[in-house]
Enzyme design. Structure first.
Site, mmCIF file in Angstrom:
data_model
loop_
_atom_site.group_PDB
_atom_site.id
_atom_site.type_symbol
_atom_site.label_atom_id
_atom_site.label_comp_id
_atom_site.label_asym_id
_atom_site.label_seq_id
_atom_site.Cartn_x
_atom_site.Cartn_y
_atom_site.Cartn_z
ATOM 1 N N HIS A 139 0.763 -1.161 -0.034
ATOM 2 C CA HIS A 139 -0.009 0.165 0.034
ATOM 3 C C HIS A 139 0.954 1.329 -0.130
ATOM 4 C CE1 HIS A 139 -3.187 2.663 0.908
ATOM 5 N NE2 HIS A 139 -2.740 3.197 1.861
ATOM 6 N N LYS A 160 0.207 10.612 1.428
ATOM 7 C CA LYS A 160 0.869 10.152 0.122
ATOM 8 C C LYS A 160 0.832 10.579 -1.071
ATOM 9 C CE LYS A 160 -0.090 5.777 1.474
ATOM 10 N NZ LYS A 160 -0.712 6.324 2.858
ATOM 11 N N ASP A 178 -2.117 3.863 -4.146
ATOM 12 C CA ASP A 178 -2.872 3.058 -3.353
ATOM 13 C C ASP A 178 -2.307 1.317 -3.410
ATOM 14 O OD1 ASP A 178 -4.879 2.820 -1.322
ATOM 15 O OD2 ASP A 178 -6.017 1.734 -2.864
ATOM 16 N N ARG A 243 19.508 13.530 11.664
ATOM 17 C CA ARG A 243 19.630 14.829 11.081
ATOM 18 C C ARG A 243 21.021 14.862 10.259
ATOM 19 N NH1 ARG A 243 18.930 19.287 15.710
ATOM 20 N NH2 ARG A 243 19.193 20.554 13.716
#
Length: 315
Positions: A139, A160, A178, A243
């Site tokens: 998905h 998304k 999807d 980071r």
């Protein structure tokens, strides 16, 4: 997929049916190899790979055409007595009457196609390699970004599809939204959309949109290899996010390790731009340049220089 039925292969490759065996929908093909039966048609049936699709091209056809009628009849009867999945005539070559006769007698399927033998062989092998390859369903959204296949995953509602839509506006291409069907092939992991929802996208508040209709054929792509996975998650204030980028993370898909990035989502972050930068950076890594490693090396070098200078000053 462990096998594909003959009727499905005929439908997908648009092969013409000359004679249909009454059990065609039950005939299973589980290997991508094919056979060009030159030696069997010459009378040598030892090691005959009859469990494969059979293809007759120019060489086999003209050989059979030069046989006497009685000898051709004998060879075809023995040949068709083997339980092969189907016999395909390339180049729309004329079908021998003996082939039709014994196809009926032994319940074998005969097919025809108007392309060259070499192209037919390549088409069938590539098709079978793909449909028989190990697969899974994921998905998410699959995009082509700067030539890389980027799979965007995350919880429902994290953004998304909206991120993908912004990428499309920026000139990148949609592969699937999807539901992504992923196959493990020799070249890597290849993803595509199920036929029924191909190039459609769901945007909350708007509904279903057709990307091909709205943005043109330049905004879509039928399939793409997966080079990078980006997981979007809602920002967690208690979580420490990477980071620097020195620690490489991967996700396992069908036994293959694919680089993965975790991107926190909160209002004000331009996710499409971040995905673009991630794709560019991933491409640089493929070319052998890692910005985080490069900076880390420079810092280590600078620290060594300072340490050496401090030692000299102490002396």
């Amino acid at each position: 997929m462990e096998y594909i039925t003959l009727d499905k292969l005929v439908e997908d490759l648009e092969l013409e049916i000359i004679y249909k065996a009454d059990n065609m929908e039950k005939i299973k093909i589980s290997a991508s190899e094919i056979s060009r039966p030159g030696l069997p048609l010459a009378g040598y049936f030892n090691k005959f790979a009859y469990d494969r699709l059979q293809i007759i091209g120019n060489a086999e056809w003209f050989f059979c055409n030069n046989l006497t009628k009685d000898l051709r009849y004998k060879r075809f009867e023995e040949y068709f007595s083997y339980n092969f999945p189907a016999l395909i005539f390339a180049r729309e070559l004329p079908i021998f009457p003996e082939a039709i006769e014994f196809a009926k007698k032994y319940n074998r399927t005969i097919l025809s196609v108007d392309i060259s033998t070499t192209k037919l062989v390549n088409t069938i092998i590539n098709y079978l390699d793909y449909v028989l390859a190990p697969g899974t369903v994921v998905h998410g959204v699959l995009m082509e970004v700067y030539g890389l296949g980027v799979l965007i995953i995350g919880e429902s509602g994290v953004g998304k599809s909206e991120t993908a839509l912004e990428l499309i506006k920026r000139g990148h291409r949609l592969v699937a939204d999807d539901v992504i069907e992923i196959k493990k092939v020799d070249s890597g992991l290849r993803g595509q959309s199920p036929d029924i929802i191909r190039y459609f996208m769901e945007i909350r508040g708007i509904g279903i949109i057709d990307i091909e209709r709205l943005y043109g054929v330049g905004a879509i792509k039928s399939d793409e290899f997966i080079d990078l996975v980006i997981e979007l998650e809602f920002w967690d204030e208690k979580k420490e996010y990477d980071r620097v980028g020195l620690d490489e993370d991967y996700i396992d898909l069908l036994g293959e390790k694919v680089p993965k990035l975790l991107i926190p989502v909160r209002p004000g972050r331009n996710l499409a731009m971040i995905v673009e930068v991630a794709a560019r950076n991933a491409r640089q890594k493929k070319l052998g340049y890692n910005a985080a490693v490069e900076l880390n090396n420079k810092i280590k070098t600078q620290m060594r220089i300072r340490k050496a200078r401090d030692i000299r000053n102490e002396k």
